[in-house]
Design an enzyme around this catalytic site. Sequence first.
Site, PDB file in Angstrom:
ATOM      1  N   HIS A  96      -2.680   6.113   8.000  1.00  0.00           N
ATOM      2  CA  HIS A  96      -3.022   6.187   6.587  1.00  0.00           C
ATOM      3  C   HIS A  96      -4.334   5.454   6.338  1.00  0.00           C
ATOM      4  CE1 HIS A  96      -2.596   6.463   2.289  1.00  0.00           C
ATOM      5  NE2 HIS A  96      -2.757   5.156   2.177  1.00  0.00           N
ATOM      6  N   GLY A 107      -5.793  -0.271   4.279  1.00  0.00           N
ATOM      7  CA  GLY A 107      -5.421  -1.296   3.309  1.00  0.00           C
ATOM      8  C   GLY A 107      -4.291  -0.804   2.438  1.00  0.00           C
ATOM      9  N   GLY A 119      -8.730   0.223  -3.054  1.00  0.00           N
ATOM     10  CA  GLY A 119     -10.097   0.693  -3.254  1.00  0.00           C
ATOM     11  C   GLY A 119     -10.708   1.432  -2.082  1.00  0.00           C
ATOM     12  N   LYS A 120      -9.870   1.971  -1.197  1.00  0.00           N
ATOM     13  CA  LYS A 120     -10.394   2.673  -0.012  1.00  0.00           C
ATOM     14  C   LYS A 120     -11.207   3.905  -0.411  1.00  0.00           C
ATOM     15  CE  LYS A 120      -6.297   3.257   1.779  1.00  0.00           C
ATOM     16  NZ  LYS A 120      -5.503   2.503   0.803  1.00  0.00           N
ATOM     17  N   SER A 121     -10.644   4.739  -1.291  1.00  0.00           N
ATOM     18  CA  SER A 121     -11.325   5.975  -1.666  1.00  0.00           C
ATOM     19  C   SER A 121     -12.595   5.692  -2.455  1.00  0.00           C
ATOM     20  CB  SER A 121     -10.383   6.863  -2.483  1.00  0.00           C
ATOM     21  OG  SER A 121      -9.261   7.249  -1.706  1.00  0.00           O
ATOM     22  N   ASP A 181      -6.729  10.024   3.490  1.00  0.00           N
ATOM     23  CA  ASP A 181      -5.281   9.872   3.364  1.00  0.00           C
ATOM     24  C   ASP A 181      -4.537   9.933   4.697  1.00  0.00           C
ATOM     25  OD1 ASP A 181      -2.920   9.453   1.782  1.00  0.00           O
ATOM     26  OD2 ASP A 181      -2.407  11.541   2.203  1.00  0.00           O
ATOM     27  N   GLU A 234      -9.321  11.902  -2.612  1.00  0.00           N
ATOM     28  CA  GLU A 234      -8.628  11.547  -3.848  1.00  0.00           C
ATOM     29  C   GLU A 234      -9.137  10.197  -4.348  1.00  0.00           C
ATOM     30  OE1 GLU A 234      -4.197  10.417  -5.628  1.00  0.00           O
ATOM     31  OE2 GLU A 234      -4.485  10.758  -3.474  1.00  0.00           O
ATOM     32  N   ARG A 239     -16.160 -18.968   9.779  1.00  0.00           N
ATOM     33  CA  ARG A 239     -17.479 -18.657   9.240  1.00  0.00           C
ATOM     34  C   ARG A 239     -18.467 -18.242  10.320  1.00  0.00           C
ATOM     35  NH1 ARG A 239     -19.199 -23.190   4.963  1.00  0.00           N
ATOM     36  NH2 ARG A 239     -20.818 -21.606   4.620  1.00  0.00           N
TER      37      ARG A 239
END
Length: 322
Positions: free
Chosen positions: A141, A156, A161-163, A180, A205, A248
């Site tokens: 996915h 994630g 907020g992937k798309s 997807d 999407e 870091r």
Amino acid sequence: MLDSLQSLLEQTGPRLQLRWLNGEPEQGSPLRRPERARSRESLIGSLNCIHPNCLQVIGRAEQRYLQALGRTAFEETLEQLFAEQPAAILFADGLEPHPAFFAFAAEHDTPLLGSSLGDEELINHLRYFLTHALAERQTLHGVFIEVLGMGVLLIGDPAVGKSELALDLITRGHRLIADDAPRFARIAPETIEGTCPETLRDFLEVRGLGILNIRAMFGEGAVQRSKTLNLIIDLQPLDQQQIAGLDRLTGSLSATDVLGVAIPTITMPVAPGRNLAILVEAAVRHQILRIRGYDAGVDFIDRQARAIRLDRPDPPGPGSRP
């Protein structure tokens, strides 16, 4: 889907001039039996009775070898050949099988195939085709996108907020492969290739906008059919304390097992004000440098060590002059 000799002939028969020599079996003939699915058995190759191939190919050289055998040795060789239960025996160069092949094939229920192509050409075409068609597969996915020539899988939690990030990257000139449910196949020992299911191809999407056709909106150059998986970016909404806990110097580089191959993975914090598209591009450029043998963290540590040595030179030895 390639799951039988019949489907193999449907997909490659006309181009490779394949035909049935002893009649098409009434039932589907499996290309690889379940107990051999994960064995080291080669998919296709020239006649080999020591390390049998799934598809045994007989060309002119193999035919001359068999013809030179005595009757007893010839029959013993055929008995050993058919006892290994190959998916099929394929005669190249337009060769006609010896009548004994038909008798053994009927006894062991083994299909015989023929082609007018040369054995080397036939093996090369079918090995490439079978390697891709029978590769181990896994659906993950996320959004699979090409960034700066590298295949990057954005993963994630839902609504992270992937798309939206993928859309931002597309507007910056990168290319969508799959949204997807990208499908990944292991096509070589250390190579994972990602593609998109046919029904989802070109679509992305985006919450609030619905389904977008990226090809129609941005043109042919905004989509890609397949790409090697090189990097996974895991988008995580971390709080300030979690972000402060990240190394870091080296960041959050780890590895994810995909079909037995370790894929470099970066955990990228999602927080207001962070330009994720620029960060993804920077992560890809950084990974390209790692592949080439350069690591900025290691370089920084070495530079600091050199500066310390120059600032604090070694004390003089016992016999040195003041």
